[in-house]
Design a protein around this motif. Structure first.
Motif, PDB file in Angstrom:
ATOM      1  N   ALA A   1      58.195 -20.701 -39.785  1.00 11.82           N
ATOM      2  CA  ALA A   1      58.827 -21.735 -38.941  1.00 11.82           C
ATOM      3  C   ALA A   1      60.166 -21.255 -38.402  1.00 11.82           C
ATOM      4  O   ALA A   1      61.217 -21.767 -38.754  1.00 11.82           O
ATOM      5  N   PHE A   2      60.119 -20.230 -37.505  1.00 14.47           N
ATOM      6  CA  PHE A   2      61.349 -19.752 -36.864  1.00 14.47           C
ATOM      7  C   PHE A   2      61.434 -20.239 -35.421  1.00 14.47           C
ATOM      8  O   PHE A   2      62.303 -19.774 -34.676  1.00 14.47           O
ATOM      9  N   GLY A   3      60.505 -21.106 -34.996  1.00 18.76           N
ATOM     10  CA  GLY A   3      60.451 -21.486 -33.580  1.00 18.76           C
ATOM     11  C   GLY A   3      59.728 -20.403 -32.781  1.00 18.76           C
ATOM     12  O   GLY A   3      59.664 -19.239 -33.200  1.00 18.76           O
ATOM     13  N   ALA A   4      59.182 -20.819 -31.637  1.00 16.62           N
ATOM     14  CA  ALA A   4      58.476 -19.860 -30.782  1.00 16.62           C
ATOM     15  C   ALA A   4      59.469 -19.216 -29.818  1.00 16.62           C
ATOM     16  O   ALA A   4      60.385 -19.888 -29.363  1.00 16.62           O
TER      17      ALA A   4
ATOM     18  N   GLY B   1      56.531 -23.742 -35.705  1.00 11.30           N
ATOM     19  CA  GLY B   1      57.641 -24.407 -34.999  1.00 11.30           C
ATOM     20  C   GLY B   1      58.455 -25.299 -35.912  1.00 11.30           C
ATOM     21  O   GLY B   1      58.875 -24.897 -37.002  1.00 11.30           O
ATOM     22  N   GLY B   2      58.683 -26.537 -35.479  1.00  7.63           N
ATOM     23  CA  GLY B   2      59.553 -27.442 -36.239  1.00  7.63           C
ATOM     24  C   GLY B   2      58.842 -28.252 -37.316  1.00  7.63           C
ATOM     25  O   GLY B   2      59.407 -29.236 -37.824  1.00  7.63           O
TER      26      GLY B   2
ATOM     27  N   LYS C   1      59.864 -16.436 -31.680  1.00  6.59           N
ATOM     28  CA  LYS C   1      60.349 -15.569 -32.753  1.00  6.59           C
ATOM     29  C   LYS C   1      59.354 -15.496 -33.929  1.00  6.59           C
ATOM     30  O   LYS C   1      59.044 -14.426 -34.435  1.00  6.59           O
TER      31      LYS C   1
ATOM     32  N   GLY D   1      61.373 -20.310 -43.290  1.00  7.16           N
ATOM     33  CA  GLY D   1      62.110 -20.646 -42.068  1.00  7.16           C
ATOM     34  C   GLY D   1      62.780 -22.004 -42.139  1.00  7.16           C
ATOM     35  O   GLY D   1      62.896 -22.598 -43.215  1.00  7.16           O
ATOM     36  N   ALA D   2      63.234 -22.483 -40.981  1.00  6.78           N
ATOM     37  CA  ALA D   2      63.985 -23.737 -40.827  1.00  6.78           C
ATOM     38  C   ALA D   2      65.388 -23.599 -41.425  1.00  6.78           C
ATOM     39  O   ALA D   2      65.737 -22.560 -41.981  1.00  6.78           O
ATOM     40  N   ALA D   3      66.178 -24.673 -41.305  1.00  9.60           N
ATOM     41  CA  ALA D   3      67.568 -24.606 -41.786  1.00  9.60           C
ATOM     42  C   ALA D   3      67.588 -24.506 -43.309  1.00  9.60           C
ATOM     43  O   ALA D   3      66.596 -24.838 -43.975  1.00  9.60           O
TER      44      ALA D   3
ATOM     45  N   TYR E   1      69.824 -17.999 -40.016  1.00  8.66           N
ATOM     46  CA  TYR E   1      69.432 -17.847 -38.606  1.00  8.66           C
ATOM     47  C   TYR E   1      69.952 -16.518 -38.075  1.00  8.66           C
ATOM     48  O   TYR E   1      71.112 -16.185 -38.285  1.00  8.66           O
ATOM     49  N   ALA E   2      69.105 -15.801 -37.378  1.00 11.01           N
ATOM     50  CA  ALA E   2      69.516 -14.546 -36.729  1.00 11.01           C
ATOM     51  C   ALA E   2      68.434 -14.162 -35.743  1.00 11.01           C
ATOM     52  O   ALA E   2      67.276 -14.540 -35.918  1.00 11.01           O
TER      53      ALA E   2
ATOM     54  N   ARG F   1      64.574 -26.330 -21.440  1.00 13.20           N
ATOM     55  CA  ARG F   1      63.207 -25.941 -21.761  1.00 13.20           C
ATOM     56  C   ARG F   1      62.197 -26.819 -21.028  1.00 13.20           C
ATOM     57  O   ARG F   1      61.274 -26.344 -20.383  1.00 13.20           O
TER      58      ARG F   1
ATOM     59  N   ARG G   1      60.577 -36.012 -28.126  1.00 16.93           N
ATOM     60  CA  ARG G   1      61.418 -34.914 -28.634  1.00 16.93           C
ATOM     61  C   ARG G   1      62.599 -34.680 -27.708  1.00 16.93           C
ATOM     62  O   ARG G   1      63.716 -34.444 -28.147  1.00 16.93           O
TER      63      ARG G   1
ATOM     64  N   ASP H   1      60.513 -29.184 -40.620  1.00 17.70           N
ATOM     65  CA  ASP H   1      61.515 -30.250 -40.443  1.00 17.70           C
ATOM     66  C   ASP H   1      60.850 -31.624 -40.535  1.00 17.70           C
ATOM     67  O   ASP H   1      61.384 -32.553 -41.144  1.00 17.70           O
TER      68      ASP H   1
ATOM     69  N   ARG I   1      69.514 -29.564 -26.458  1.00 16.66           N
ATOM     70  CA  ARG I   1      68.789 -28.312 -26.693  1.00 16.66           C
ATOM     71  C   ARG I   1      67.555 -28.197 -25.801  1.00 16.66           C
ATOM     72  O   ARG I   1      67.180 -27.113 -25.367  1.00 16.66           O
TER      73      ARG I   1
HETATM   74  N1  UDP Z   1      64.595 -21.786 -36.765  1.00 12.33           N
HETATM   75  C1  UDP Z   1      64.783 -20.793 -37.713  1.00 12.33           C
HETATM   76  N2  UDP Z   1      65.438 -19.659 -37.336  1.00 12.33           N
HETATM   77  C2  UDP Z   1      65.882 -19.475 -36.075  1.00 12.33           C
HETATM   78  C3  UDP Z   1      65.663 -20.476 -35.112  1.00 12.33           C
HETATM   79  C4  UDP Z   1      65.003 -21.638 -35.487  1.00 12.33           C
HETATM   80  O1  UDP Z   1      64.378 -20.933 -38.840  1.00 12.33           O
HETATM   81  O2  UDP Z   1      66.453 -18.428 -35.787  1.00 12.33           O
HETATM   82  C5  UDP Z   1      63.857 -23.003 -37.146  1.00 12.33           C
HETATM   83  C6  UDP Z   1      64.516 -24.328 -36.847  1.00 12.33           C
HETATM   84  O3  UDP Z   1      65.351 -24.691 -37.910  1.00 12.33           O
HETATM   85  C7  UDP Z   1      63.324 -25.255 -36.763  1.00 12.33           C
HETATM   86  C8  UDP Z   1      62.194 -24.344 -36.349  1.00 12.33           C
HETATM   87  O4  UDP Z   1      62.693 -23.028 -36.363  1.00 12.33           O
HETATM   88  O5  UDP Z   1      63.002 -25.736 -38.043  1.00 12.33           O
HETATM   89  C9  UDP Z   1      61.611 -24.658 -35.045  1.00 12.33           C
HETATM   90  O6  UDP Z   1      62.563 -24.627 -34.022  1.00 12.33           O
HETATM   91  P1  UDP Z   1      62.218 -25.264 -32.632  1.00 12.33           P
HETATM   92  O7  UDP Z   1      62.348 -26.747 -32.729  1.00 12.33           O
HETATM   93  O8  UDP Z   1      62.997 -24.534 -31.592  1.00 12.33           O
HETATM   94  O9  UDP Z   1      60.699 -24.844 -32.471  1.00 12.33           O
HETATM   95  P2  UDP Z   1      59.567 -25.510 -31.612  1.00 12.33           P
HETATM   96  O10 UDP Z   1      58.749 -26.280 -32.566  1.00 12.33           O
HETATM   97  O11 UDP Z   1      60.224 -26.351 -30.570  1.00 12.33           O
HETATM   98  O12 UDP Z   1      58.871 -24.311 -31.095  1.00 12.33           O
END
Ligand code: UDP
Length: 356
Positions: A170-173, A196-197, A175, A114-116, A144-145, A234, A223, A200, A230
């Motif tokens: 690490a797709f974020g919650a 989550g992040g 997902k 996951g992540a960018a 990302y999708a 939330r 944060r 990163d 963003r």
């Molecule tokens: N992310 C991803 N795919 C997605 C959406 C987000 O890989 O479709 C990654 C995003 O790059 C980040 C991580 O998910 O590294 C967490 O995102 P976010 O900060 O929204 O999560 P949180 O920790 O706040 O739940």
């Protein structure tokens, strides 16, 4: 060391939390890897409580998760009003490097997903540099999708090839948690944790709040300040939920006794065909051998603690259906607020219980 924590979760505002410390959660993961049985960990914070309110699918994911850790202060601070206190906050951002450190010592492999683009690989590189003996099974940041448009087949192919013991998703919650839930029954990954992040933070593309900010429970403010575009919607929603949750807590736990709504004249014609009737007194009275459809009569209880709801939730996984009969108005208010009624429906009369 083996696990000593109670596997029954504490259910707070409809989300089950396992009462574990960092060490216990890490040990759970190591034991799970040794057992080879796929399982998932969710790192649930205030955002999860809010998302779960409006998302039946996420509620189901959390009910079914093998370990849910309290990644935030609101559940920790509110827990004592509803039952046993939680042992403390167990954050996804902290447990991830700790898991990597333990994995390196135990010969357990890890995978960053996951992540960018490029961030997962960079994060795994950083962890490998910190712990040269760490077995990094792989890393990939898919494009990302939305969940239903992701290339699941390609991700599964890569995981099948890499065979990681621990998967950092690490797709974020929500997902990441829905993704883990979707595949846990078919893939061979022993531990998948939604983080989550965190990749990163490890890769250094995002900076975590300084320790003193974390200590005064203001990491979320940090944060917010670093990514207001963003996160504003939330956090405003989350603060609104928190105010409603605190208000409900004051009303239910500090207010005067709200009389129960039990109808004492309801004739309990039990047992009905295919239904087990059980009169709930407290935790100790719930027999472990219930099966089929179960009606729990709450006429003698004014309140259900977070642990008692946890017991009922666990029971609902083992039997076809659990219906709660004669819940008092406090329990009813809590269940309706928490949307627990889709898993543990409430009935006011025997006839309604049987219909459910
Ligand atoms: N992310 C991803 N795919 C997605 C959406 C987000 O890989 O479709 C990654 C995003 O790059 C980040 C991580 O998910 O590294 C967490 O995102 P976010 O900060 O929204 O999560 P949180 O920790 O706040 O739940």
């Amino acid at each position: 060391m083996s696990n000593t924590f109670n596997p029954v979760p504490l259910v707070l505002f409809g989300v089950p939390f396992h009462n574990v410390t960092f060490d216990e959660a890490i040990q759970w993961a190591v034991d799970r890897v040794r057992s080879g049985k796929p399982g998932v960990i969710a790192t649930a914070n205030l955002d999860f409580l809010v998302l779960a309110q409006n998302d039946p699918q996420l509620r189901e994911v959390l009910y079914e998760a093998d370990l849910v850790i309290a990644d935030g202060f609101p559940p920790v601070k509110l827990a004592p009003f509803y039952g046993p206190p939680l042992k403390g906050r167990v954050t996804g951002s902290d447990i991830t490097p700790m898991l990597a450190e333990r994995a390196a010592r135990e010969g357990i492999s890890v995978y960053g997903l996951g992540a960018a683009e490029g961030v997962a690989a960079k994060a795994m590189e950083v962890l490998k540099k910190r712990h040269p003996e760490l077995n990094v099974a792989g890393a990939w940041s898919p494009p990302y999708a939305p969940l239903d448009q992701m290339n699941h087949a390609e991700i599964l192919r890569r995981l099948d090839e890499a065979k990681p013991d621990i998967l950092f998703t690490a797709f974020g919650a929500p997902k990441q948690d829905k993704f883990n839930h979707l595949h846990v029954k078919t893939w061979k990954v022993p531990v998948a944790i939604g983080i989550g992040g965190t990749l990163d933070f490890i890769a250094g593309v995002q900076t975590r709040a300084p320790v003193w900010v974390q200590k005064i429970h203001c990491e979320w403010l940090w944060r917010w300040g670093t990514d207001p575009k963003r996160l504003t919607k939330r956090y405003v929603t989350n603060i609104g939920f928190l105010i409603r949750a605190v208000w409900l807590t004051l009303k239910l736990r500090l207010g005067k006794n709200i009389p129960a709504t039990v109808d004492p004249s309801a004739p309990p014609h039990w047992p009905a065909h295919g239904v087990t009737y059980h009169e709930f007194q407290d935790l100790e009275t719930v027999p472990g051998d219930l099966s089929g459809n179960v009606v729990m009569d709450l006429r003698n209880v004014e309140w259900l603690s977070s642990l008692e709801i946890g017991v009922l939730l666990e029971l609902s996984k083992r039997v076809r259906k659990v219906v709660l009969l004669h819940a008092g108005s406090k329990v009813r208010k809590l269940f309706e607020f928490s949307k627990l009624t889709d898993r543990l429906p409430l009935a006011e009369t025997c006839a309604e219980a049987l219909r459910l």
